[in-house]
Design a protein around this motif. Structure first.
Motif, mmCIF file in Angstrom:
data_model
loop_
_atom_site.group_PDB
_atom_site.id
_atom_site.type_symbol
_atom_site.label_atom_id
_atom_site.label_comp_id
_atom_site.label_asym_id
_atom_site.label_seq_id
_atom_site.Cartn_x
_atom_site.Cartn_y
_atom_site.Cartn_z
ATOM 1 N N GLU A 4 41.625 50.537 29.263
ATOM 2 C CA GLU A 4 42.845 50.815 30.024
ATOM 3 C C GLU A 4 43.320 52.248 29.794
ATOM 4 O O GLU A 4 43.723 52.942 30.738
ATOM 5 C CB GLU A 4 43.940 49.817 29.648
ATOM 6 N N LEU A 5 43.274 52.697 28.544
ATOM 7 C CA LEU A 5 43.678 54.074 28.272
ATOM 8 C C LEU A 5 42.676 55.054 28.876
ATOM 9 O O LEU A 5 43.073 56.108 29.404
ATOM 10 C CB LEU A 5 43.807 54.310 26.769
ATOM 11 N N ALA A 6 41.389 54.721 28.842
ATOM 12 C CA ALA A 6 40.386 55.593 29.458
ATOM 13 C C ALA A 6 40.689 55.774 30.946
ATOM 14 O O ALA A 6 40.609 56.896 31.481
ATOM 15 C CB ALA A 6 38.991 55.004 29.261
ATOM 16 N N ARG A 7 41.048 54.695 31.624
ATOM 17 C CA ARG A 7 41.407 54.790 33.049
ATOM 18 C C ARG A 7 42.634 55.669 33.242
ATOM 19 O O ARG A 7 42.661 56.539 34.129
ATOM 20 C CB ARG A 7 41.663 53.383 33.593
ATOM 21 N N THR A 8 43.645 55.448 32.408
ATOM 22 C CA THR A 8 44.872 56.238 32.494
ATOM 23 C C THR A 8 44.578 57.727 32.303
ATOM 24 O O THR A 8 45.058 58.576 33.071
ATOM 25 C CB THR A 8 45.875 55.749 31.429
#
Length: 600
Positions: A233-237
């Protein structure tokens, strides 16, 4: 205007960022609880560090993987601000209890010609008022009620601030700075002893379903040390922000997700809106710079209280001259502790009375100059005698014409600090925070949301009048964050960059390093490693088991109420020194945390 024993661990990181490098760090101390009057993050061990020298550039941060990310940027020809951005993005992943893109920051930057101060402090929602942290009868709510949930979340500021500084000083493309953090988020990183210890300690984080699924296993146990934790999720953000700039955070999906999270908390919803986030602006402000003996010391201005308080302490200690009272064999002297603590009492008394967001609340009289006037500080210094004053009264600077009540803010940021110098004459000091450990305990899109609004006073007035640091719509809460740059007064050359986490004790932590390096001629690692000490206008606080019984007895004989506590600083520092006729950088990291220094 101003012109201007960890090397093995670092080598291990060069091979693979996601390797479990933390096996070489000291195991966390077992701590059943925490004294929230000191700091919101528990102590997790003490491991001596030797410091590091380099010729060209250097970065120091509170986590080895974050330091490595900043080092990569410097190695690629980046500026100090490029290193800081890459470091902060990795800290968002590996040190979520302390800082991240869901929080705020203060940054001091020197390009070798001038000093700039950047304000990335969070702001209160437009719908907030002075009763935000009060019950229906106007009484302050409990700490837990204030912190945990949506009510405490302010509009995050760190990304807007970093974007502003990068536009002015960056040398590498914005997108390139995100690569280390995205890779780590995708591939995973080894849970460190410190993160594991904080997960075991915190009793609120697992109440959030998103945070529980990420940080804990199916049985509700924290991820163990060495567990490879992935955060898609953080990678996407981060990919969205890398491609779209800070607008991708402030004006798109991510902002909508933050608002949904804050407003839907089942017991403690907040008032933050998409308009609050979209309208956030980082500000560039005039730094607090004052002369101290042979140096010019620059710090962050309001809404940070650190720059003013440290300048006041140094001004008082210049009159009382603390330099003769050097540590003996690494041990603090009673006279040194006495002078340092009394100066702190006087500075904290003024801080608590006057300092707030100056966009809303004026400083007394002629502002900063009134509080730092040499004659005023000499009068304050004259109050220091052989006996402790116990509790100092706030002063009345010349031209003072406002009266404020006494602040009741929680003011215990869970925070991180980083410093960097580059090969082009640039240097910075940056303190970054989500406030309490794991912030509001609300996780969204891979990162933690701050609880920074609890840095406002919960009371809005007392018998003396309105409280300067009361909640107001759009206002920035007062902070103790104290990023500091020191320059040679004659040459205007940068000689020291330092700062620390630690809530309201940050001011004392940073002042200790300044006294240690400037007055006692210690190197920055020795100064960082000194026992922590000081007073926040209450007891004389000493780091537990680091000051001798005989010195404590001497202090008590002089009227000090001594309190020994875990003082969990996270100091970083980079110092310019000359060795064999050649200038070099020398960096130090706090033995109380996992930080390391890297440079070439």
């Amino acid at each position: 205007m101003i012109r201007l024993k960890t090397l093995a661990l670092a080598a291990a990181m060069l091979g693979a960022l996601h390797a479990p490098v933390y096996a070489q760090l000291q195991a966390p101390a077992k701590v059943p609880g925490v004294n929230h009057d000191v700091a919101p993050e528990i102590a997790t061990g003490y491991a001596e560090k030797a410091g590091k020298s380099s010729q060209k550039f250097m970065v120091a941060a509170a986590n080895p993987l974050a330091t490595q990310a900043g080092y990569q940027m410097l190695k690629q020809g980046g500026a100090a601000i490029d290193a800081a951005i890459a470091t902060q993005l990795v800290l968002t992943l590996v040190e979520p209890q302390s800082s991240g893109i869901g929080g705020g920051s203060f940054l001091l930057y020197s390009d070798g010609k001038r000093v700039q101060s950047y304000d990335g402090r969070e702001t209160a929602p437009a719908a907030a008022d002075e009763h935000l942290f009060q019950d229906k009868d106007g009484k302050p709510v409990s700490r837990e009620t204030g912190v945990v949930g949506g009510r405490s979340v302010g509009a995050p500021g760190v990304l807007r601030m970093l974007e502003l500084a990068h536009q002015q000083h960056g040398r590498l493309p914005w997108k390139a700075l995100f690569a280390p953090a995205i890779k780590l988020a995708d591939d995973g990183f080894a849970v460190s002893p410190r993160l594991n210890a904080l997960l075991k300690w915190d009793k609120y984080l697992a109440r959030d379903p998103v945070a529980r699924a990420y940080f804990f296993d199916d049985a509700g146990q924290p991820r163990p040390v060495g567990y490879i934790l992935k955060n898609p999720e953080l990678a996407r953000t981060l990919r969205e922000i890398a491609d779209g700039g800070a607008d991708a955070f402030y004006k798109g999906r991510i902002a909508r997700d933050i608002v949904a999270k804050v407003s839907s908390h089942p017991t403690n919803p907040g008032k933050l809106t998409a308009a609050d986030i979209a309208g956030y602006q980082a500000r560039e402000r005039a730094p607090i710079c004052s002369d101290y003996k042979a140096w010019t010391v620059c710090g962050a201005p309001p809404p940070s209280s650190g720059g003013i308080a440290i300048a006041q302490m140094l001004g008082i200690l210049e009159v009382k001259d603390i330099s003769p009272y050097k540590p003996v064999g690494g041990m603090l002297t009673a006279e040194g502790i006495h002078l340092f603590s009394e100066a702190g009492r006087l500075a904290y008394a003024d801080r608590n009375r006057y300092v707030a967001d100056t966009d809303f609340v004026p400083l007394p009289g002629k502002g900063v100059s009134a509080l730092l006037d040499k004659r005023y500080l000499a009068k304050r210094a004259a109050l220091i005698g052989d006996k402790s004053m116990g509790r100092a009264n706030y002063g009345t600077p010349d031209t003072m014409d406002v009266a404020w009540g006494a602040d009741t803010a929680i003011d215990k940021p869970s925070t991180s600090h980083l410093v960097a110098v580059d090969a082009f004459g640039g240097g910075l000091s940056m303190t970054t925070s989500v406030e309490d450990a794991f912030g509001s305990r609300q996780m969204v899109d891979g990162f933690m949301l701050n609880n920074q609004l609890t840095d406002f006073s919960f009371d809005s007035q007392d018998e003396n009048g309105p409280i300067a640091n009361r909640v107001q719509a759009g206002k920035r809460p007062r902070s103790a964050m104290s990023p500091t740059l020191v320059f040679d007064k004659g040459t205007h050359r940068l000689v020291l960059a330092t700062g620390s986490p630690g809530g309201s004790t940050i001011i004392n932590y940073v002042a200790k390093v300044l006294v240690g390096t400037l007055d006692w001629q210690l190197d920055v690692q020795q100064a960082i490693s000194l026992p922590n000490l000081g007073s926040r206008n209450g007891p004389t606080e000493l780091e537990k088991n680091r000051v001798s019984a005989s010195v404590i007895a001497q202090l008590k004989a002089r009227g000090h109420e001594v309190r020994e506590t875990e003082q969990n600083s996270g100091l970083q520092g980079i110092q310019r020194r000359v060795v064999g006729g050649k200038p070099q950088w020398f960096g130090g990291a706090d033995p109380r945390r996992e930080g390391v220094v890297l440079g070439d």
